[in-house]
Motif scaffolding. Sequence first.
Motif, PDB file in Angstrom:
ATOM      1  N   HIS A 107      54.919  35.773  34.617  1.00 21.14           N
ATOM      2  CA  HIS A 107      54.717  36.229  33.239  1.00 21.14           C
ATOM      3  C   HIS A 107      55.279  37.619  32.948  1.00 21.14           C
ATOM      4  CE1 HIS A 107      52.523  32.657  32.178  1.00 21.14           C
ATOM      5  NE2 HIS A 107      51.792  32.773  33.263  1.00 21.14           N
ATOM      6  N   GLY A 108      55.999  38.192  33.888  1.00 19.48           N
ATOM      7  CA  GLY A 108      56.732  39.431  33.621  1.00 19.48           C
ATOM      8  C   GLY A 108      55.885  40.660  33.392  1.00 19.48           C
ATOM      9  N   ILE A 109      54.651  40.689  33.912  1.00 23.05           N
ATOM     10  CA  ILE A 109      53.806  41.874  33.754  1.00 23.05           C
ATOM     11  C   ILE A 109      54.275  42.929  34.754  1.00 23.05           C
ATOM     12  CG2 ILE A 109      51.453  42.748  33.673  1.00 23.05           C
ATOM     13  CD1 ILE A 109      52.028  40.479  31.677  1.00 23.05           C
ATOM     14  N   PRO A 110      54.656  44.126  34.325  1.00 21.82           N
ATOM     15  CA  PRO A 110      55.260  45.133  35.214  1.00 21.82           C
ATOM     16  C   PRO A 110      54.227  45.870  36.066  1.00 21.82           C
ATOM     17  CG  PRO A 110      55.106  46.017  33.001  1.00 21.82           C
ATOM     18  CD  PRO A 110      54.624  44.584  32.914  1.00 21.82           C
ATOM     19  N   LEU A 111      53.768  45.221  37.124  1.00 21.98           N
ATOM     20  CA  LEU A 111      52.770  45.805  38.015  1.00 21.98           C
ATOM     21  C   LEU A 111      53.432  46.271  39.297  1.00 21.98           C
ATOM     22  CD1 LEU A 111      50.003  43.074  37.579  1.00 21.98           C
ATOM     23  CD2 LEU A 111      49.962  45.393  36.634  1.00 21.98           C
ATOM     24  N   ASP A 112      53.214  47.534  39.642  1.00 22.42           N
ATOM     25  CA  ASP A 112      53.776  48.099  40.870  1.00 22.42           C
ATOM     26  C   ASP A 112      52.691  48.775  41.675  1.00 22.42           C
ATOM     27  OD1 ASP A 112      56.590  47.491  40.568  1.00 22.42           O
ATOM     28  OD2 ASP A 112      56.589  48.903  38.898  1.00 22.42           O
ATOM     29  N   LEU A 113      52.880  48.813  42.990  1.00 23.34           N
ATOM     30  CA  LEU A 113      51.931  49.457  43.898  1.00 23.34           C
ATOM     31  C   LEU A 113      51.982  50.966  43.695  1.00 23.34           C
ATOM     32  CD1 LEU A 113      49.954  49.098  46.296  1.00 23.34           C
ATOM     33  CD2 LEU A 113      51.942  49.291  47.809  1.00 23.34           C
ATOM     34  N   LEU A 114      50.832  51.575  43.425  1.00 26.40           N
ATOM     35  CA  LEU A 114      50.778  53.012  43.165  1.00 26.40           C
ATOM     36  C   LEU A 114      51.012  53.820  44.428  1.00 26.40           C
ATOM     37  CD1 LEU A 114      49.561  52.013  40.469  1.00 26.40           C
ATOM     38  CD2 LEU A 114      47.962  53.926  40.591  1.00 26.40           C
ATOM     39  N   ASP A 115      51.673  54.939  44.259  1.00 27.53           N
ATOM     40  CA  ASP A 115      51.918  55.869  45.366  1.00 27.53           C
ATOM     41  C   ASP A 115      50.814  56.916  45.434  1.00 27.53           C
ATOM     42  OD1 ASP A 115      54.354  54.693  46.029  1.00 27.53           O
ATOM     43  OD2 ASP A 115      55.438  55.877  44.533  1.00 27.53           O
ATOM     44  N   GLY A 116      50.761  57.600  46.560  1.00 27.11           N
ATOM     45  CA  GLY A 116      50.091  58.893  46.605  1.00 27.11           C
ATOM     46  C   GLY A 116      48.712  58.984  47.173  1.00 27.11           C
ATOM     47  N   PHE A 117      47.778  58.148  46.794  1.00 24.78           N
ATOM     48  CA  PHE A 117      46.403  58.381  47.218  1.00 24.78           C
ATOM     49  C   PHE A 117      45.634  57.062  47.269  1.00 24.78           C
ATOM     50  CE2 PHE A 117      46.949  59.251  42.722  1.00 24.78           C
ATOM     51  CZ  PHE A 117      46.104  58.330  42.149  1.00 24.78           C
ATOM     52  N   THR A 118      44.541  57.113  47.993  1.00 21.90           N
ATOM     53  CA  THR A 118      43.664  55.957  48.139  1.00 21.90           C
ATOM     54  C   THR A 118      42.367  56.244  47.401  1.00 21.90           C
ATOM     55  OG1 THR A 118      44.608  55.484  50.304  1.00 21.90           O
ATOM     56  CG2 THR A 118      42.498  54.455  49.788  1.00 21.90           C
TER      57      THR A 118
END
Length: 457
Positions: A107-118
């Motif tokens: 469905h083309g939802i622009p989800l990306d894995l976040l950088d930087g912190f947990t």
Amino acid sequence: MSETMHVPVVVIGAGATGLCAALAATDAGVEVLVIERDDTPLGSTAMSTGLIPAAGTPEQAEQGIVDSPEIFAQDIARKTKGTADPDMALNLSRESAETVGWLRKKHGIPLDLLDGFTYPGHSARRMYGTPKRSGGELMGCLQGAAEDAGVMLLTSATVTELVAENGRVTLVRFQRPDGALEEVSCDALILACSGFAGNAELVARHIPEMAEATFHGHPGNKGDALRWGEQLGAAMADLTAYQGHGGLAAGHGIPILWPLIMQGGFQVNLQGERFSNEAAGYSEQAAKVNAQPGHVAWSIFDARLHELMCDFEDYRDALSANAVVKAGTLEELAKATKLPADVLARTTEDVAAMTRGEAPDPFGRDFTGKPQLAAPWYAAKVTGALFHTQGGLVVDDHARVLRADGSPLPNLYAGGGAARGISGDGADGYLAGNGLLTATTLGKLAGRAAAAQVEVK
């Protein structure tokens, strides 16, 4: 729709749960109608950062992040002290990566894995978000995907009644703004109408510690799903669970998000003193902040954290609203915030010593591993808020609503705030992203199961 029409699958609520359910059912070739009380689909999702946790994803593997559904489920059990339903937690953990992949690829939802912190309670970096880290952006993408998929979306329509025979919902009645009453029959119904945080009477009954807290959620959270579920004989669980937030900008209604704390910021009360382990979790911090004089606290941070937070739309909104104070020295910060300068200086030096590993934190927080805070200084006055509830209708692995004896109701499904979540029975069990995990994944599962039921019929 002046006469009764029939649609195989009807969804009540056009937040993330409802739109994911509609997309999943439409993927299976089944006609869906989503009924939404607002003029525009928003729901609780639009008021969030739009972050969805997923474990065991290809992106994690590519970045060398060790994670799995089992590790995620263990994190949930640890954070909730074993009070979350273990089968539900494991099922959602196992489905999480597929949910994100389905939304992205299908469905083309622009989800990306976040950088930087947990985030607090998560043992791995597993949060996915849209480019602006905005729930409003996520909702816009989901609505666009639903329109592209041909989902029928009826807005400005408030459901008033469900008609059922032997527990099977056969008719949904709703009202239009002009007062006109209409109805639609269905083969399966999905409740995606969120929780009850906007119902003061239900909050006072089930979550008295937050009865006087600021409600920062969608006004449609009135407990309709609980009311209808009870009428149909559904089981309910964890009604004392909720997501709070200990960082709502006082007087502005804008969340000052928790990466600020997790990367070294801290909170003080009006006496300039710390009062808790801020890093334990932003949800349980809400009641702790509200227990302080004036029901407020000041979040203290520096330029490094200010730059980090500028990646988040909520923080940029807080800057535009002048909800963030900047000062060149601690003395200037104390004057701007009206905090006692000597106490603030002592508290800040204590934090610095703990950051250097020279002293333990009396509240049990580990400040080591982060850069020491330094001028220029920033601060935001915050209060504790109630965002949304985490208890609701008990569902199985396919999002079917269950009776008290464990048997499923014939054709009723639920997800998101309408369903029991995986946050246990209080505020301290909430893990960042739990709300959208249950919204998107239970929505997906409900849509697929409802479509399969219609096909079998």
